[in-house]
Design a protein around this motif. Structure first.
Motif: not given
Length: 231
Positions: A141-156
């Protein structure tokens, strides 16, 4: 700077929303987890890799480039064990970068520069032969938050087994939704290989999709490497 590398090769992406796209894969040796379903067991130990410099990896990537290849995928093992190495390589290539990670090392992931796409595995308790450590999910969850905060495209990606219970998927999806994660997050349900093991249990995949679809965009995508018999 050096890192243990298992292999560098060109192939089609076999998992997730970019399935079928030509990519160059840089497979690192070493992993901080020991998942029971792992399909790259040889990459779990750092000792199984060849020590390579940033220059050597960049040279091999450039050698493998083809007109249809636009992305370098850093995979493993667990590539986020080597954040500075990945950053150095990323700065020296003219391709987009994709990180395939278990997401359990948020501080390391936060250090990686020039990331374009992240495929983040959500681990389930049944993925481990030993007791499940709940900090695994907390760190994902922490990783998801920081990636989204950087506007990096992330999928699970959630690897499911024929034995996976619908209640397990429901609990994980609800926890993801209860976090501050944007509900536009893409969830990929990945049935484990071989698909023949799913005989009599494919109904579960429809149920998993329904559960995830209550909160997120969801796709069910099996690995294509075993189907095409390629790496």
């Amino acid at each position: 700077m050096k890192a243990p590398i298992i292999e560098i090769f060109s192939s089609f992406q076999g998992e997730g929303p970019y399935i079928g796209q030509r990519q160059i894969f840089v497979r690192f040796a070493g992993c901080n987890l020991d998942c029971s379903y792992c399909d790259t067991n040889k990459s779990k130990s750092e000792k199984s890799g060849k020590s390579m410099t940033v220059e050597e990896v960049v040279d091999e990537i450039n050698r493998l480039k083809t007109p249809d290849c636009k992305v370098v995928s850093f995979t493993g093992g667990e590539p986020s064990l080597y954040p500075d190495f990945i950053s150095e390589v990323s700065e020296r290539i003219d391709l987009k970068t994709l990180l395939e990670t278990n997401g359990t090392l948020p501080d390391n992931i936060n250090r990686i520069k020039n990331l374009n796409i992240v495929s983040l595995d959500i681990k389930l308790p049944e993925h481990f032969d030993n007791d499940y450590d709940k900090t695994i999910f907390d760190n994902e969850i922490k990783s998801l938050h920081l990636l989204m905060a950087k506007s990096i495209l992330v999928y699970c990606k959630i690897v499911t087994l024929p034995t996976t219970k619908t209640n397990t998927i429901k609990e994980v999806i609800e926890k993801l939704s209860e976090s501050t994660i944007n509900n536009e997050l893409q969830i990929d349900i990945q049935p484990s290989s071989p698909l023949s093991d799913w005989k009599g249990n494919t109904w579960k995949l429809f149920k998993f999709s329904e559960i995830a679809g209550e909160y997120f965009e969801v796709s069910t995508i099996p690995q294509i490497h075993p189907i095409l018999n390629i790496e």
